[in-house]
Design an enzyme around this catalytic site. Structure first.
Site, mmCIF file in Angstrom:
data_model
loop_
_atom_site.group_PDB
_atom_site.id
_atom_site.type_symbol
_atom_site.label_atom_id
_atom_site.label_comp_id
_atom_site.label_asym_id
_atom_site.label_seq_id
_atom_site.Cartn_x
_atom_site.Cartn_y
_atom_site.Cartn_z
ATOM 1 N N SER A 77 48.399 58.588 -40.712
ATOM 2 C CA SER A 77 47.216 58.293 -39.904
ATOM 3 C C SER A 77 46.392 57.181 -40.573
ATOM 4 O O SER A 77 46.903 56.074 -40.760
ATOM 5 C CB SER A 77 46.397 59.563 -39.672
ATOM 6 O OG SER A 77 45.389 59.333 -38.719
ATOM 7 N N ASP A 107 51.542 61.016 -29.397
ATOM 8 C CA ASP A 107 50.347 61.019 -30.250
ATOM 9 C C ASP A 107 49.097 60.915 -29.398
ATOM 10 O O ASP A 107 48.940 59.989 -28.593
ATOM 11 C CB ASP A 107 50.424 59.848 -31.230
ATOM 12 C CG ASP A 107 49.458 59.998 -32.397
ATOM 13 O OD1 ASP A 107 48.300 60.378 -32.164
ATOM 14 O OD2 ASP A 107 49.856 59.727 -33.541
ATOM 15 N N HIS A 153 49.784 64.004 -32.901
ATOM 16 C CA HIS A 153 49.228 63.554 -34.178
ATOM 17 C C HIS A 153 49.275 64.712 -35.164
ATOM 18 O O HIS A 153 48.254 65.360 -35.447
ATOM 19 C CB HIS A 153 47.805 63.040 -33.991
ATOM 20 C CG HIS A 153 47.361 62.093 -35.066
ATOM 21 N ND1 HIS A 153 47.892 60.838 -35.228
ATOM 22 C CD2 HIS A 153 46.445 62.219 -36.068
ATOM 23 C CE1 HIS A 153 47.330 60.231 -36.242
ATOM 24 N NE2 HIS A 153 46.451 61.057 -36.785
#
Length: 899
Positions: free
Chosen positions: A226, A468, A506
């Site tokens: 991330s 995501d 995610h």
């Protein structure tokens, strides 16, 4: 033991040998985004490498040591080791072995800026390698370097336990939440977050590694996810010579574009008094509609949308189906025009026509909401909030995307704490345009020229989930394409592996991959072995342990059509996209299929793939006298299934030349389900030869007459001479399965002979196994599906005794039908004239929305029992299933083909 002053001096000498030039000075200089291509330190003078031999120091000797500003490449006021504690392998809570836990601070230039806290772990059994861990979100939390590999094997020890010296920092500010953006109101803190803290921490950590061990590491790696993935890419773009290999998972590389997209979504949700806001039920409606249309496009109904690009072609159709009549909100069963616009805002990329972001970027990728991304439900907590109007600042009741966008506008750009972010136009920021570009230059990691990093042998692994919901995978795809455009396909192929994972959000989603990315990187950097297609293990608790190939972009895992849906070996990485409404199982030219229906009628189906016109010809029947052919046109509804003019029957073209459909029934208003085959066993040899198709089978079917429909189940042997014998238990219904026994009492005997005119076998019933005499009671079509025999017995004994029986092999004694053999998704047709769908996955079964559990080889080998009702069973042969349920006149029979 040296005196403290001498110790600090000694360390300073060591650091001077490996660090960089000066720093400090009036004001706070921002580091250029694109440093010299030779990997220099942004204008700082180069420093000679340290001498080859150094005096190693004990762990405790590191405590209290300081680094002068001159020993750190970027401007600081120096660094201090605040603690250095030996940790024994046997100490409570320590699973890393003996190591030295070092903690310290790096002092800012700006007295109003917070410190950089750093953590360094130095194992006693050092493997002469280091790992730098990136951060997450808005950072503010110390990355202590003791973590396991992100998305790594569950049972693999953390890198520290493997002998790596590991380190991380908090990016130069401290916060209780990684969504707190207030730190960015300070220039130095923002620059640190943008990447400068990484270089400062690296310089300090590497110097302390040298001090502790007396030698430099042989290899240095950077791992990030991330924001940490952005950190990894930002680092090698700015300082390409410091690391040998990098893993960037779901990287927030187009950082500014991401935040602008967050704001755009918030404006769609909340402007116009929240007309575009979606309730949880509406959001789930969108997601469920997408799953229904797109899950099956990879050949496996497994709750994962894998064929993302084909699914994308259905966007317009899906949105049209979701729109409420008249475009006004009429409840949770549809979406208003404003809500459709919100879905489009989430789905669509932002295209910047008035200005550009760092490195000339003029696009921010959208989120795949219409291709499987989840923003509601049990697989993510990052939803669209519970209120149709946001707080200011946005909070926990608001859309997750908007919360971070709101913080970014307030503290990165405008630096106005109570600024109304809904008034900020991402496509035209007005007076803030220059500031947006300035912030982009500080924080984004979109420089596509990594040739300096690759030039010294650096290798890059990137991974991003195609579902995501926080960082757009489409921005990462754009960056990968830009790398190819900048450096060429060959250089990228030699130095980059980019994996995309269907169903992965995610760190959330319906599929979370576990694989050993660190081992892959080590093998590549240290052994020259480039990673190929890996196998990822699902970490989602409900589906833990299923596997998929980890495919390199742009390929995706496609189910091969047979075997367990949970095993990677049954998938291959493909790059096809194509029209999701097209069918690869259609014949190439006009083709006639041979088969029969549930009324025992023998028939032929002619298909013209150019026009999708069809004609069903009844070749033999006891219900219809001189039946006229039935003709019509097939209309695609996706996944090789087509609506027809046969009283609602759906035609499905299955692999191996199998056709399932229906024809208007001889009585009533519904259709009679049919099965037919492109290829059939013809037995035109002289003498005749049945050995290729003779065997012992389980059988299911339906027997119809004046008393209604009854299910049929049992065993049958088809002999080399062409004779047959059925055996059934005394129950005489769906519970009549049995191991074939030539001495069975509930029996039926006869033989078959080939009829070249009908291109089928005539069935004669006798009282023995003789192959002559007897009464003609029907016909048999023996389909050949990829070389396997799929017999279909069409019973026409009289107008009060007719039906259809389907065969599947009965395994030999000591053998069994392997679990997962029948895995797949099926188009189903029933004798009651209804279409439905079924999925089988291991022990899970779902028929027309009703879940059940499967028991393979029950009540006997080759039969699969379902928990949904008693008794409910199916048999499976070459992608075709026959499913029987109930008993007596309440019986039901369904046929299905894998699609």
């Amino acid at each position: 033991m040296l005196r403290a002053g001498a110790t600090a001096l000694g360390l300073s000498l060591i650091l001077a040998a490996c660090g960089g030039g000066g720093g400090g000075g009036g004001g706070f200089p921002f580091l250029p985004v694109n440093p010299p291509a030779n990997g220099g330190d942004g204008g700082n003078p180069p420093v000679e490498p340290p001498p080859p031999a150094q005096i190693a120091k004990a762990c405790a000797e590191l405590a209290g040591m300081t680094l002068a500003a001159a020993q750190i490449s970027l401007p600081t006021q120096g660094a201090t080791v605040t603690s250095a504690t030996p940790v024994a392998a046997g100490e409570a809570g320590n699973s890393y072995g003996d190591y030295c836990r070092v903690r310290g601070t790096i002092q800012p230039v700006d007295p109003n800026s917070q410190l950089i806290n750093f953590a360094l772990n130095l194992p006693e059994k050092w493997n002469q390698k280091t790992i730098h861990f990136g951060g997450g979100g808005f950072d503010g939390v110390l990355i202590d370097g003791t973590e396991q590999i992100r998305f790594g094997p569950r049972d693999k020890p953390a890198p520290l336990a493997l002998g790596y010296a590991t380190y991380g920092d908090d990016s130069g500010h401290q916060a209780s939440s990684i969504t707190d953006g207030r730190f960015a109101a300070n220039d130095e803190q923002l620059a640190n977050y943008g990447g400068q803290s990484l270089k400062k921490t690296r310089d300090v950590a590497q110097a302390l590694v040298l001090a502790r061990y007396g030698s430099k590491p042989k290899k240095a790696y950077f791992l990030g996810t991330s924001t940490g993935g952005r950190d990894a890419l930002s680092y090698i773009q700015r300082w390409p010579l410091d690391y040998d290999g990098v893993i960037a998972n779901e990287p927030a590389l187009n950082y500014t574009g991401t935040r602008l997209s967050n704001v755009a979504v918030g404006r769609a949700l909340y402007n116009n008094n929240g007309a575009g806001w979606l309730t949880k039920k509406k959001t789930l409606l969108v997601q469920d509609t997408v799953k229904q249309r797109c899950d099956k496009l990879d050949g496996a109904v497994d709750n994962i949308v894998s064929n993302v690009e084909s699914c994308r072609q259905l966007n317009a159709q899906i949105l049209s189906d979701l729109l409420c009549p008249g475009g006004t909100d009429t409840g949770d069963t549809c979406l208003s025009k404003a809500q459709i616009d919100t879905v489009k805002a989430i789905e669509s990329p932002l295209e910047f026509s008035r200005y550009a972001l760092a490195n000339g970027v003029k696009r921010a990728g959208g989120y795949n909401l219409l291709e499987g991304t989840l923003v509601a439900g049990p697989y993510t907590t990052r939803d669209l909030g519970t209120d149709n109007q946001p707080d200011n600042p946005a909070g926990t009741n608001d859309a997750n995307m908007y919360v971070t966008g709101d913080q970014w506008v307030k503290f990165f750009v405008t630096r106005i704490t109570d600024f109304d972010t809904l008034t900020f136009d991402p496509l035209n920021p007005g007076a803030y345009t220059a500031r947006v570009t300035e912030v982009s230059n500080l924080t984004d990691a979109t420089n596509p020229d990594l040739s300096p990093f690759f030039g010294h042998g650096g290798k890059l692994i990137m991974l991003h989930g195609l579902a995501d919901e926080v960082i757009s995978n489409n921005s990462t795809i754009d960056y990968y394409k830009q790398m190819i455009a900048t450096m060429g396909q060959t250089m990228v192929d030699q130095n980059v592996r980019f994996y995309t994972v269907p169903g992965m959000g995610h760190g959330t989603g319906v599929f979370i991959p576990n694989w050993d990315s660190l081992a892959a990187l080590e093998g590549w950097v240290e052994g020259g072995l480039a990673p190929a297609t890996a196998v990822a293990v699902d970490a989602v608790p409900a589906t833990y342990g299923r596997t998929r190939p980890l495919c390199q972009y742009p390929s995706w895992p496609k189910y091969g059509g047979s075997g367990s849906l949970d095993a990677a070996i049954n998938y291959s990485c493909v790059t096809e996209a194509g029209n999701p409404l097209a069918c690869q199982n259609l014949p190439a030219a006009v083709t006639t299929y041979k088969g029969g229906n549930s009324f025992g009628e023998e028939l032929s189906v002619r298909i013209d793939p150019a026009t999708m016109a069809y004609t069903v010809t009844i070749d033999a029947s006891v219900q219809r006298k001189d039946p006229a052919p039935s003709s019509g046109k097939l209309v695609s509804q996706g996944l090789c299934s087509y609506t027809s003019d046969e009283a609602g029957a759906v035609f499905t073209f299955a692999p191996g030349g199998v056709l399932q459909g229906g024809v208007k029934a001889p009585v009533g208003a519904s259709f009679a389900p049919l099965l037919a085959f492109q290829n059939t066993f013809d037995n035109v040899l002289d003498p005749t030869e049945f050995k290729p198709v003779s065997d012992i089978f389980n059988t299911v079917g339906v027997q119809q007459g004046a008393s209604g429909a009854k299910v049929y189940a049992g065993a049958v042997r088809l002999r080399d001479a062409g004779s047959f014998q059925y055996c059934r238990s005394a129950a005489g219904d769906a519970g009549s399965f049995m191991i074939y026994n030539a001495s069975c009492t509930n029996t039926e005997k006869g033989y078959i002979t080939y009829d070249a005119t009908h291109k089928a076998f005539n069935v004669f019933t006798t009282t023995s196994t003789a192959t002559s005499g007897g009464d003609r009671t029907g016909s048999m079509v023996i389909g050949l599906v990829n070389g396997a025999a799929v017999p279909l017995h069409l019973v026409r004994a009289s107008t009060d005794n007719f039906g259809m029986r389907f065969y599947a092999l009965q395994p030999n004694d000591g053998e069994a039908l392997p679990l997962g053999t029948a895995d797949g998704s099926y188009a189903m047709s029933s004798v009651s004239g209804l279409n439905s769908a079924a999925t089988a996955t291991g022990t899970d079964f779902n028929l027309a929305g009703t879940a059940a559990t499967l028991a393979y080889n029950k009540p006997l080998r080759g039969v699969v029992e379902s928990s949904a009702g008693t008794p409910d069973h199916f048999i499976f042969n070459s992608g075709v299933i026959g499913y029987v349920s109930g008993a007596g006149t309440s019986a039901g029979l369904q046929f299905g083909v894998r699609n």
